[in-house]
Design an enzyme around this catalytic site. Sequence first.
Site: not given
Length: 431
Positions: A92-93, A202
Site C-alpha cells: 500500500d501507498h 491501483e
Amino acid sequence: MTPVSSEAAVRRATPSALGLAPSFGFGDRLGVATPGHLAALREAGGPIRGIFAQQSIREMTRTQRSPEEVMRAAASVLRDANFDDPWSADADHLKTPEDIRSTAAAGFVFFTLDPSDEVDQQADGYDAATLAAKFAEVRDSAPWFADYSGRVIRMVAGTITLDETTLMRAAVKYGRAIQRAIDLSRAVETEAKRLRQPFEIELSVDETAEPTTPAEHFIIADQLQQAGVRIVSLAPRFVGEFEKGIDYRGDVAELEQQLRLHAEIAAELGPYKLSLHSGSDKLSMYSQLAQITRGRFHVKTAGTSYLEAIRVAARQDERFFREIIDFSRMHYDRDKATYHVSARVEDAPSPDEVLDVAVLERIYLDQWSVTPHGKGFTEPGRQILHCTFGSVLTDPRLGPMLSDLLATHLDTYTELLRDHFQRHLRALQWS
C-alpha cells in the site's frame, strides 16, 4: 468446505490477481489478525475477495515490520486453514521504485501507487491570477491540455465540461502526479516481469485536502489509458470527510451523485474498480458504494483491526488498557501529523477521570455513530488510539505486552474481529 490436498493448500497460500471481483483489504498491523479476518470473510460468503496481507510502507516503518513478515503472517494462517479461494496481498501507498522492488520481492501482487507528493494540495483555492502563474510552472507536465480543451463529456450521471479553468486547475493539481504514477507503473511492470509473477495496479489520489472532481478523475484515467497503464482500481478523494477510524462525515446525497459519475467514468475508461481508502468504519456509505458500483469496488481498512486489539486489553487487563490510553494521549499530537483527523486530546477524558472500564471502553473505542442525515460523529478517544499505533507497538515495554496479551487471548481477538468485520461485509452487499 471440502478439504483440499496439501499441494492445493500450498498453492492457494500464494496471493493472486483478483481482477474486477469486489475486494476487501484487511490491514493487520500486529501480524495476528488474519484468523479473525478469515472467519469474517468465510461467514459472510458471497463474491467479496479478501486482501489479507496489506500494509503500507509508512505502517511497516512505524511497526518495524518487513514486507516478508507481513506476507508470512497472512499466508501461514491461510495455508493452515486450507483456504482455497483466491486472495491477494496489497503493498500500500508506494511512492518509490525501491518500495516497489522490496514488496514485489516479498510476493506482493497488488501495488497501490501513491503520487500524492506531486499533488498541489492548494490548487482548488487559487484565484485566477495565482492559478495562471502556477499553470505556467507546470505546463510541461500537462501536454494533454490542448487535447481536452473545450470538450463536453455527456454521461448518464451528468455532464463533464472541460473548460480552460477546469483544465488549468487539473494540470496544477495533478499534472506532475499523473506522470509520477505512470513512472511508478512502469517500475511495477518491470519488476513483476523480472520476477515472473502476476501484478495489479491501483492508483491512489485520495490523500489530498480537496476532492477529486469527475473532470479530474476523467483526465487521470484517460491519461493512464493513453500511456498503456492498466489499473485494476482507482481511489479518488471523494467529497466529504474521510477521517481515520470513524464513520463518514458529509452529505450522503451529494456523495451519491458524485459516486455515480465516478463509477461511470471507471466503467467507460476501464473497466476498473472504485477504491475506498480510509474505509475503516465508513458503514454509513458502504451501501451506496456497493449499489452504485454494482459490486465493482475495493475497500481498504487497517486501523480498525488495531483498535479491536486494544479492546482485548480493555476486557482482559484493565490496568494495561488504561496505560495504553495514557501513553497514546502523550504521543498523539506528534503521531497525528500524517493523518487527517480532528480529535484533540483535551476533548477526551483521561483514564483516571473514568472509573468504570466499560464506560472508558465506549469512550475510546465505541463512541461513533451516524445521524439520520448520514453525518458521522465521534468522541475523540478513538482517533487518539488509532493514530498512535506505531508508538505503542514499537515501545519496548507496551509492544511486547500487547503481543503477549493477544497470544494469550487470541480466541477473544479472533471473535471480536469476526463480529466487527461482519458488520462491514454485510453493509457492502448489493442487489
